[in-house]
Design a protein around this motif. Structure first.
Motif, PDB file in Angstrom:
ATOM      1  N   THR A   1       0.847  -1.193   0.000  1.00  0.00           N
ATOM      2  CA  THR A   1       0.000   0.000   0.000  1.00  0.00           C
ATOM      3  C   THR A   1       0.882   1.243   0.000  1.00  0.00           C
ATOM      4  N   LEU A   2       0.283   2.362  -0.323  1.00  0.00           N
ATOM      5  CA  LEU A   2       1.006   3.629  -0.336  1.00  0.00           C
ATOM      6  C   LEU A   2       1.579   3.933   1.034  1.00  0.00           C
ATOM      7  N   ASN A   3       0.821   3.604   2.060  1.00  0.00           N
ATOM      8  CA  ASN A   3       1.295   3.882   3.415  1.00  0.00           C
ATOM      9  C   ASN A   3       2.550   3.099   3.739  1.00  0.00           C
ATOM     10  N   GLY A   4       2.564   1.849   3.314  1.00  0.00           N
ATOM     11  CA  GLY A   4       3.757   1.038   3.555  1.00  0.00           C
ATOM     12  C   GLY A   4       4.958   1.645   2.851  1.00  0.00           C
ATOM     13  N   CYS A   5       4.753   2.086   1.613  1.00  0.00           N
ATOM     14  CA  CYS A   5       5.852   2.675   0.857  1.00  0.00           C
ATOM     15  C   CYS A   5       6.299   3.981   1.479  1.00  0.00           C
ATOM     16  N   ARG A   6       5.339   4.747   1.975  1.00  0.00           N
ATOM     17  CA  ARG A   6       5.688   6.015   2.633  1.00  0.00           C
ATOM     18  C   ARG A   6       6.545   5.762   3.866  1.00  0.00           C
TER      19      ARG A   6
ATOM     20  N   MET B   1      14.166   5.679   5.333  1.00  0.00           N
ATOM     21  CA  MET B   1      15.399   5.529   4.572  1.00  0.00           C
ATOM     22  C   MET B   1      15.523   6.650   3.543  1.00  0.00           C
ATOM     23  N   PRO B   2      16.033   7.803   3.971  1.00  0.00           N
ATOM     24  CA  PRO B   2      16.097   8.954   3.068  1.00  0.00           C
ATOM     25  C   PRO B   2      17.038   8.786   1.870  1.00  0.00           C
ATOM     26  N   ARG B   3      17.961   7.813   1.981  1.00  0.00           N
ATOM     27  CA  ARG B   3      18.881   7.651   0.859  1.00  0.00           C
ATOM     28  C   ARG B   3      18.386   6.646  -0.165  1.00  0.00           C
ATOM     29  N   LEU B   4      17.122   6.251  -0.011  1.00  0.00           N
ATOM     30  CA  LEU B   4      16.492   5.417  -1.026  1.00  0.00           C
ATOM     31  C   LEU B   4      15.474   6.262  -1.769  1.00  0.00           C
ATOM     32  N   ASN B   5      15.349   6.024  -3.059  1.00  0.00           N
ATOM     33  CA  ASN B   5      14.213   6.583  -3.783  1.00  0.00           C
ATOM     34  C   ASN B   5      13.132   5.514  -3.815  1.00  0.00           C
ATOM     35  N   VAL B   6      11.950   5.868  -3.354  1.00  0.00           N
ATOM     36  CA  VAL B   6      10.835   4.916  -3.381  1.00  0.00           C
ATOM     37  C   VAL B   6       9.834   5.451  -4.395  1.00  0.00           C
ATOM     38  N   GLU B   7       9.730   4.775  -5.519  1.00  0.00           N
ATOM     39  CA  GLU B   7       8.828   5.237  -6.577  1.00  0.00           C
ATOM     40  C   GLU B   7       7.624   4.318  -6.673  1.00  0.00           C
ATOM     41  N   VAL B   8       6.451   4.926  -6.744  1.00  0.00           N
ATOM     42  CA  VAL B   8       5.219   4.139  -6.883  1.00  0.00           C
ATOM     43  C   VAL B   8       4.545   4.515  -8.193  1.00  0.00           C
ATOM     44  N   MET B   9       4.222   3.506  -8.966  1.00  0.00           N
ATOM     45  CA  MET B   9       3.512   3.729 -10.229  1.00  0.00           C
ATOM     46  C   MET B   9       2.108   3.182 -10.068  1.00  0.00           C
ATOM     47  N   LYS B  10       1.126   4.029 -10.342  1.00  0.00           N
ATOM     48  CA  LYS B  10      -0.251   3.568 -10.159  1.00  0.00           C
ATOM     49  C   LYS B  10      -0.853   3.209 -11.504  1.00  0.00           C
ATOM     50  N   GLU B  11      -1.753   2.258 -11.443  1.00  0.00           N
ATOM     51  CA  GLU B  11      -2.487   1.869 -12.647  1.00  0.00           C
ATOM     52  C   GLU B  11      -3.837   2.547 -12.648  1.00  0.00           C
ATOM     53  N   ASP B  12      -4.375   2.741 -13.842  1.00  0.00           N
ATOM     54  CA  ASP B  12      -5.718   3.318 -13.940  1.00  0.00           C
ATOM     55  C   ASP B  12      -6.723   2.407 -13.287  1.00  0.00           C
ATOM     56  N   GLY B  13      -7.596   2.993 -12.506  1.00  0.00           N
ATOM     57  CA  GLY B  13      -8.713   2.206 -11.968  1.00  0.00           C
ATOM     58  C   GLY B  13      -8.351   1.331 -10.794  1.00  0.00           C
ATOM     59  N   SER B  14      -7.153   1.463 -10.268  1.00  0.00           N
ATOM     60  CA  SER B  14      -6.845   0.612  -9.116  1.00  0.00           C
ATOM     61  C   SER B  14      -7.242   1.335  -7.835  1.00  0.00           C
TER      62      SER B  14
ATOM     63  N   ARG C   1      14.028  14.419 -10.691  1.00  0.00           N
ATOM     64  CA  ARG C   1      13.113  15.505 -11.029  1.00  0.00           C
ATOM     65  C   ARG C   1      12.465  15.311 -12.382  1.00  0.00           C
ATOM     66  N   ASP C   2      12.776  14.195 -13.030  1.00  0.00           N
ATOM     67  CA  ASP C   2      12.235  14.023 -14.377  1.00  0.00           C
ATOM     68  C   ASP C   2      11.135  12.960 -14.437  1.00  0.00           C
ATOM     69  N   ALA C   3      10.595  12.600 -13.264  1.00  0.00           N
ATOM     70  CA  ALA C   3       9.574  11.547 -13.268  1.00  0.00           C
ATOM     71  C   ALA C   3       8.276  12.072 -13.868  1.00  0.00           C
ATOM     72  N   PRO C   4       7.576  11.241 -14.644  1.00  0.00           N
ATOM     73  CA  PRO C   4       6.304  11.664 -15.207  1.00  0.00           C
ATOM     74  C   PRO C   4       5.232  11.671 -14.118  1.00  0.00           C
ATOM     75  N   PRO C   5       4.062  12.243 -14.374  1.00  0.00           N
ATOM     76  CA  PRO C   5       3.024  12.331 -13.337  1.00  0.00           C
ATOM     77  C   PRO C   5       2.563  10.970 -12.802  1.00  0.00           C
ATOM     78  N   SER C   6       2.680   9.918 -13.609  1.00  0.00           N
ATOM     79  CA  SER C   6       2.194   8.610 -13.147  1.00  0.00           C
ATOM     80  C   SER C   6       3.144   7.951 -12.152  1.00  0.00           C
ATOM     81  N   VAL C   7       4.330   8.559 -11.974  1.00  0.00           N
ATOM     82  CA  VAL C   7       5.296   7.975 -11.051  1.00  0.00           C
ATOM     83  C   VAL C   7       5.443   8.891  -9.843  1.00  0.00           C
ATOM     84  N   LEU C   8       5.068   8.388  -8.660  1.00  0.00           N
ATOM     85  CA  LEU C   8       5.186   9.197  -7.446  1.00  0.00           C
ATOM     86  C   LEU C   8       6.479   8.844  -6.747  1.00  0.00           C
ATOM     87  N   THR C   9       7.281   9.855  -6.461  1.00  0.00           N
ATOM     88  CA  THR C   9       8.453   9.582  -5.638  1.00  0.00           C
ATOM     89  C   THR C   9       8.111   9.997  -4.226  1.00  0.00           C
ATOM     90  N   LEU C  10       8.158   9.039  -3.304  1.00  0.00           N
ATOM     91  CA  LEU C  10       7.711   9.340  -1.945  1.00  0.00           C
ATOM     92  C   LEU C  10       8.839   9.912  -1.108  1.00  0.00           C
TER      93      LEU C  10
END
Lengths: 585, 193
Positions: free
Chosen positions: A533-538, A544-557, A576-585
């Motif tokens: 879940t998003l909360n787990g990823c958050r 761990m600030p030295r990790l990038n945690v990226e979440v990609m969501k699917e339509d309708g999920s 800084r170049d991630a598209p809108p569908s990719v959330l960097t937490l």
């Protein structure tokens, strides 16, 4: 030497430095310049400050396994004398369409820095990166010493970009374009090499579809006397191949074009003669649309063959058997499952030196299954090829007993990638999970570095992996496991784990967070269609600030569901170049 | 990617849902993937004991591969490699003769290309390999002696014929589908009726 003077100037107290170190810097740098492996160089740089400096000044090739783990500025600051760069971008599952189109990994930002910091750049090797035609053109005009371009599994460019490279790179020695998502607009790029251009040593355009101008190709091959690797595409016929070989008998690696033209017996003889003049060929590939009756023309060139790639050639078992008799030195073999178990028996009988086998499915979706390999073929190979240490095997059925036999015969596996194509398929004779099969692999093969598992698997498989696979670096898991415990076992038990990729498994936040301390010692973690879940990823991102945690969501999920998660260590901060569908937490 | 129901959850509520229709017939194909994920080793093993070997029950049909449903990115083959074979489907020699093969008791059918085989012995050997059984020796008088299986086919007229009676070419041009019969039914066909 420019670099030496700079170093002297930069060091706080040059005399003190000379007094402290055991060797004069010149000697140290000279010695270190002989080191090629980037892993060795990494180790060297950790010894002490002197060695760190000597190493960074002497390094000419840099390997970056994840383009987002570091920024081009940081690389340029540390390594001032780079001539060659290897960069890998997207997560491996992008090869299977699991990563969104516009995810990132664009090379351009790197080129912009390189043009300033490394104007004498000679070599660029990219895997799973995005490169546009503009970038290719920029590359071709900005680096006068540019010699070598290799693109594997990249996308974003068209044949126009290749035309720019051919036109402007006067010193080009290598152009290797493999399996890319290229927009093929025709073969005219090949005609862009100037008539005066003669330095080419490696040319690989095997995976481009369009016809090229054969006269242009023939002239190019005949004037490039140092050409040693030539891999042409399907548009080149047998007759044309013969003419190319006549110009380049010095070739060491050959990728043929189509192998099915109707030849007269005279042409057949000529082709055979051409092959017999090629005494140095050690790698052979291509053979599209192969007609077995023409295979004997190849035989004279097979005496020194160590790598035979038949993964685009749909041969039958008997045809393969006849060919293998002529290839006693074979170390690596890639085939399609059209050869069936019968073909694999022939491999076992004829290839005692075989070290690597890859068997690809001609019909991965199982629409019309007329041919396939089974556990019998796998056993047959292991019986005859005791030196086998790398296997990639696609099949639809397997048994625990068969895998146990295979690893008993071949205990030296370093890479074991078994893909039972039906998700969650048990041992078809006992209906039990395939746990014991992979248990046998990890218990017996102590040198195992890479493992891909498949079939019906419970947490027991992962308990075995965590307990026994102490040298494991890369693990790929799909449709397997019963609970978080499985993933936890792997994270706790495999000290050398660097890459973990998981899809469609019942692993959730608990498993993800159990690896908190582990991820910084790994290159990356991929989890898709699991229970995150998003909360787990958050929570992970927070700890761990030295990790990038990226979440990609699917339509309708589901709002809270983290459909695809990519975690990697980085010194460059969030990208800084991630598209809108990719959330960097 | 659809989320499976009851994912990682021991209660497979859908299985106990009251509804009309035979069990296992509803949404088999789409659910087959998620069911596979829900599968526990224990129920599999006990089903194997009940049914033995290849004789799987209807409920086990749900673990059968959804040959028609394609899962994104599976099997893990690079797009490039997949595309280079899909493009070859229209081969110059002409299309293959694809027929479905069913076997009594097996949960799913197979498909074969008759063009690939040189004749009856070749075909029968392939069927034996595919279904892990022995078919026995053909005789005009007695059909397939020495085993409880008989290969039969449906011809253009819709009749079920014993494989082997007509010349190979005639067989490949008239065969619409194959069925491997088992037991007494099979013996009945062989008795020169």
């Amino acid at each position: 030497m420019d670099s030496e003077w700079k170093r002297f100037r930069d060091s706080p107290n040059s005399e003190e430095l000379t007094r402290r170190s055991s060797f004069p810097d010149e000697v140290l740098e000279r010695v270190l310049s002989l080191l090629n492996s980037h892993k060795d160089r990494s180790s060297v740089s950790l010894v002490c400050k002197d060695w760190y400096n000597a190493e960074r000044w002497s390094r000419t090739h840099v390997f970056i396994g994840n383009c987002y783990s570091v920024s081009p500025e940081i690389v340029a600051r540390r390594f001032p004398n780079i001539r060659s760069v290897t960069l890998k971008g997207k997560p491996r599952f992008s090869d299977f369409n699991l990563v969104p189109e516009n995810w990132g990994a664009d090379i351009h930002a790197w080129l912009v820095v390189f043009v300033v910091k490394y104007p004498f750049l000679e070599e660029l090797r990219l895997k799973r990166m995005v490169i546009s035609d503009e970038s290719l053109e920029f590359l071709s005009v900005s680096f006068p010493n540019f010699k070598s371009l290799s693109l594997l599994s990249c996308d974003g460019f068209s044949t126009n970009g290749l035309a720019a490279i051919a036109t402007h790179c006067k010193n080009l020695t290598e152009l290797d374009i493999q399996e890319n998502g290229i927009d093929d607009r025709g073969g005219s790029w090949l005609s862009c090499f100037p008539e005066s251009f003669t330095s080419l040593e490696v040319l690989n355009f095997a995976n481009l579809a369009s016809d090229v101008n054969f006269d242009v190709l023939e002239r190019l091959v005949s004037r490039c006397k140092s050409l040693r690797v030539l891999k042409v595409n399907q548009s080149i016929s047998l007759e044309q191949l013969q003419r190319l070989l006549a110009h380049a008998p010095q070739l060491t690696e050959l990728g043929t074009g189509s192998f099915s033209q109707q030849l007269t017996s005279h042409q057949d003889e000529e082709l055979k003669t051409a092959f017999s003049n090629c005494k140095n060929i050690h790698t052979l590939s291509g053979l599209w649309d192969v007609k077995a009756i023409y295979l004997p023309t190849l035989y004279p060139a097979c005496a020194n063959l160590t790598f035979l790639n038949l993964s685009y050639a749909a041969l039958q078992g008997g045809e393969l058997a006849k060919l293998l008799v002529h290839c006693p030195q074979l170390r690596r073999l890639w085939v399609l499952d059209t050869v069936e178990d019968k073909g694999l028996e022939a491999v076992g009988l004829n290839c005692p030196l075989l070290e690597e086998l890859r068997v690809f499915p001609i019909d991965p979706y199982g629409e019309e299954i007329a041919h396939e390999v089974t556990e019998a073929g796998f056993i047959a190979v292991s019986n005859g090829c005791r030196r086998l240490h790398y296997v990639l095997y696609f099949c639809r059925q397997m048994t625990n007993a068969a895998v146990e036999t295979v690893v008993r015969n071949c205990p030296n596996f370093t890479h074991f990638r078994l893909c039972i194509m039906i998700p969650g398929r048990p041992d078809y004779t006992t209906n039990e999970p395939m746990d014991e099969a992979f248990g046998a692999v990890v218990k017996t093969c102590t040198k195992l570095q890479r493992l891909s598992v498949s079939g019906l698997l419970t947490d027991l498989t992962f308990e075995y992996i965590g307990k026994y696979a102490k040298n494991l670096e890369t693990l790929s898991v799909a449709f397997a496991g019963s609970s978080d415990w499985g993933m936890q076992c792997v994270l706790e038990g495999c000290p050398k784990l660097r890459k973990l990729e998981i899809r469609d498994c019942p692993f959730g936040n608990k498993a993800l967070l159990s690896g908190l301390e582990k991820y910084e010692s790994m290159r990356s973690l991929w989890m898709s269609a699991c229970n995150l879940t998003l909360n787990g990823c958050r929570a992970l991102a927070r700890e761990m600030p030295r990790l990038n945690v990226e979440v990609m969501k699917e339509d309708g999920s589901d709002e809270s569901h983290a459909d695809k998660v990519y975690v990697y260590r980085t010194v460059a901060g969030p990208r800084r170049d991630a598209p809108p569908s990719v959330l960097t937490l | 990617m659809e989320k499976a129901l009851g994912y990682g959850n021991d209660l497979n509520l859908k299985a106990t849902e009251l509804r009309l229709g035979l069990p296992g017939t509803d949404e088999v194909e789409e659910q087959a993937v998620s069911n596979v994920r829900n599968k526990r080793p224990m129920p599999e093993a006990s089903m194997a004991e009940e049914c033995g070997g290849n004789g799987k029950s209807d409920a086990e049909h749900e673990t059968a591969p959804p040959a028609k449903t394609q899962i994104v990115g599976w099997p893990p083959i690079r797009s490039y490699r997949k595309n280079s074979f899909q493009a070859k489907k229209g081969e110059p020699e002409g299309p293959g003769i694809y027929v479905k093969v069913s076997m009594d008791g097996a949960p799913y059918l197979r498909k074969i290309d008759l063009k690939v085989y040189q004749g009856y012995p070749d075909l029968l050997k392939a069927l034996e390999n595919m279904f892990k059984l022995t078919i026995g020796v053909y005789s005009e008088r007695e059909g397939y002696k020495g085993s409880e299986y008989a290969p039969t086919y449906e011809d253009k007229d819709g009749d079920w014929m014993l494989v082997g009676d007509v010349p190979w070419e005639m067989f490949t041009s008239s065969c619409k589908r194959l069925r491997i019969m088992k037991g007494s039914e099979a013996r009945g066909l062989g008795c020169g009726v």
